[in-house]
Design a protein around this motif. Structure first.
Motif, short mmCIF file in Angstrom:
data_model
loop_
_atom_site.label_atom_id
_atom_site.label_comp_id
_atom_site.label_asym_id
_atom_site.label_seq_id
_atom_site.Cartn_x
_atom_site.Cartn_y
_atom_site.Cartn_z
N ILE A 144 0.88 -1.32 0.09
CA ILE A 144 0.15 0.15 0.05
C ILE A 144 0.95 1.21 0.02
O ILE A 144 2.15 1.22 0.71
CB ILE A 144 -1.13 -0.12 1.15
N SER A 145 0.35 2.32 -0.87
CA SER A 145 1.53 3.22 -0.92
C SER A 145 0.87 4.62 -1.34
O SER A 145 -0.78 4.52 -1.70
CB SER A 145 2.53 3.24 -2.25
N GLY A 157 3.73 0.32 3.20
CA GLY A 157 3.84 -0.88 3.98
C GLY A 157 3.71 -2.14 2.87
O GLY A 157 3.00 -1.70 1.92
N SER A 158 4.34 -3.12 3.35
CA SER A 158 4.04 -4.03 2.13
C SER A 158 3.95 -5.65 2.94
O SER A 158 4.37 -5.48 4.07
CB SER A 158 5.27 -4.13 1.38
N THR A 206 0.54 -1.09 11.81
CA THR A 206 1.52 -0.76 10.85
C THR A 206 0.54 -0.88 9.50
O THR A 206 -0.36 -1.50 9.35
CB THR A 206 2.69 -1.39 10.70
N TYR A 207 1.43 -0.80 8.18
CA TYR A 207 0.80 -0.86 7.10
C TYR A 207 1.32 -2.39 6.31
O TYR A 207 1.50 -2.46 5.19
CB TYR A 207 0.82 0.13 5.95
N LEU A 255 -6.91 2.14 8.09
CA LEU A 255 -5.89 2.59 8.83
C LEU A 255 -5.42 3.80 7.83
O LEU A 255 -5.24 4.88 8.22
CB LEU A 255 -4.94 1.80 8.98
N ALA A 256 -5.07 3.39 6.51
CA ALA A 256 -4.36 4.21 5.63
C ALA A 256 -5.43 5.50 5.43
O ALA A 256 -4.81 6.60 5.41
CB ALA A 256 -3.97 3.65 4.57
N LEU A 257 -6.92 4.97 4.94
CA LEU A 257 -7.72 6.26 4.86
C LEU A 257 -7.71 7.23 5.92
O LEU A 257 -7.89 8.47 5.72
CB LEU A 257 -9.00 5.51 4.50
#
Ligand code: KG4
Ligand code: ZN
Length: 335
Positions: A144-145, A157-158, A206-207, A255-257
């Motif tokens: 995700i980036s 993260g990956s 974390t991502y 989480l990212a949104l």
């Protein structure tokens, strides 16, 4: 400005594909030769066979692609090709083929990152606006980036081990479903119920992702049942696995949104064909007032049209490669 026609070549894994894309957003012609039937006999992709079949098929794929439209190579503005990441032998076939075309017809050569290609697949249907969150879920990658602009990525993260698609393929294999595992698991999961209590991977904030433990847990359940002569409910196990695997993606995207406040999400890679994933991401995007870009099935899995779409911003930047361009089997979005 005149229209720009890019002929794109993709051969990073087990699909040989060539497309012609106009202005980075309109697929004029797309030809794909799948090797699934052959690899299926071995339960997964056999790299040596994949390269061999790319060699056998690529000229016919070009012929088919050109036949489907009224554009000749002479009218093409540039030749684009996937040069990373992927199976080295497979990449080399497409790369050398593209270089030969560029040399013979005196066209500029554009090198495209396969993962970036998956993201730009969305441009073929709906023009990407920035900034956006890019979620790449494929057989080789789970990451995700933030995409701030064309080709401007910030990796959040990956996966720390297996990719999500890889875990679908391995779980399908142990359950006796054909390769590729994703579509088989999705179909079985529709019949089954989430009855097996599987552990949630990387239960943190974390991502990053992890699919190796989840995959091993499913394999252990199957092996233990075999030893004890207990019948497994394959559909229920498929459904339980899919639920945990996909819910984890959705949780990390949420989480990212939440943390970035970015209101766009672009879904990319083979696993984005999964309806359970698409539906849950749509629900999530609705909750956060975000727009969800999701490619249609043909552009989700490997295809050359996405490579033509991703090559367009590079063409506009005169970002051309010379004939020394080499293939690179290991790469992510930013390297
Ligand atoms: O993007 P892709 O075609 O190739 C790579 O770049 O890796 O992705 C292939 C992966 C395979 O692991 C396949 O099992 C998975 O995408 N896949 C799916 C579905 N369709 C393909 N996974 C879950 N559900 C699906 N419907
Ligand atoms: Zn791919």
């Amino acid at each position: 400005m005149n229209d720009v026609y890019i002929l794109a070549v993709e051969s990073s894994c087990d699909d040989t594909s060539i497309a012609i894309v106009k202005n980075g957003c309109e697929c004029i012609s797309l030809s794909i030769s799948s090797q699934i039937d052959v690899h299926n006999m071995y339960g997964g992709v056999v790299p040596e066979l994949a390269s061999r079949m790319h060699c056998e098929n690529i000229l016919y794929v070009l012929e088919d692609c050109l036949k489907k439209c009224n554009i000749t190579i002479k009218n093409i503005n540039a030749i684009a090709v996937t040069y990373k990441p992927g199976l080295l032998g497979s990449l080399l076939v497409g790369l050398e083929f593209a270089k030969t075309l560029a040399f013979i017809y005196n066209k500029p050569l554009i090198g495209v990152n396969h993962l970036i290609g998956h993201i730009y697949a969305n441009n073929l249907e709906d023009k990407l606006q920035f900034p956006l969150l890019a979620l790449v879920v494929s057989g080789g990658h789970t990451e995700i980036s933030i995409m701030h602009d064309n080709y401007h990525f910030e990796l959040l993260g990956s996966t720390l081990d297996d990719a999500i698609g890889e875990s679908f393929d391995k779980v399908a294999r142990v359950l006796g479903y054909p390769y590729p595992g994703g579509p088989s698991i999705e179909k079985a999961a529709l019949i089954g119920k989430n009855t097996y209590n599987l552990p949630r991977p990387v239960n943190d904030e974390t991502y990053n992702f992890s699919y190796s433990g989840l995959k091993s847990q499913v394999i252990n359940i199957v092996n233990n049942a075999k030893q004890k002569n207990i019948e497994i409910n394959k559909e229920d196990l498929a459904c339980s696995f899919q639920t945990v695997a996909i819910d984890e993606i959705v949780r990390k995207v949420e989480l990212a949104l939440k943390n970035t406040n970015i209101k766009r999400l672009a879904l990319a890679g083979g696993v984005s064909a999964n309806k359970y994933l698409k539906n849950n991401l749509q629900i999530l995007c609705d909750k956060y007032g975000a727009k969800l870009y999701k490619p249609s099935i043909i552009y989700c899995t490997d295809n050359a049209a996405m490579i033509g779409a991703a090559a367009y911003p590079l063409y506009l930047n005169n970002d051309f490669k010379d004939l020394t361009l080499d293939a690179n089997s290991n790469a992510d979005l930013v390297a």
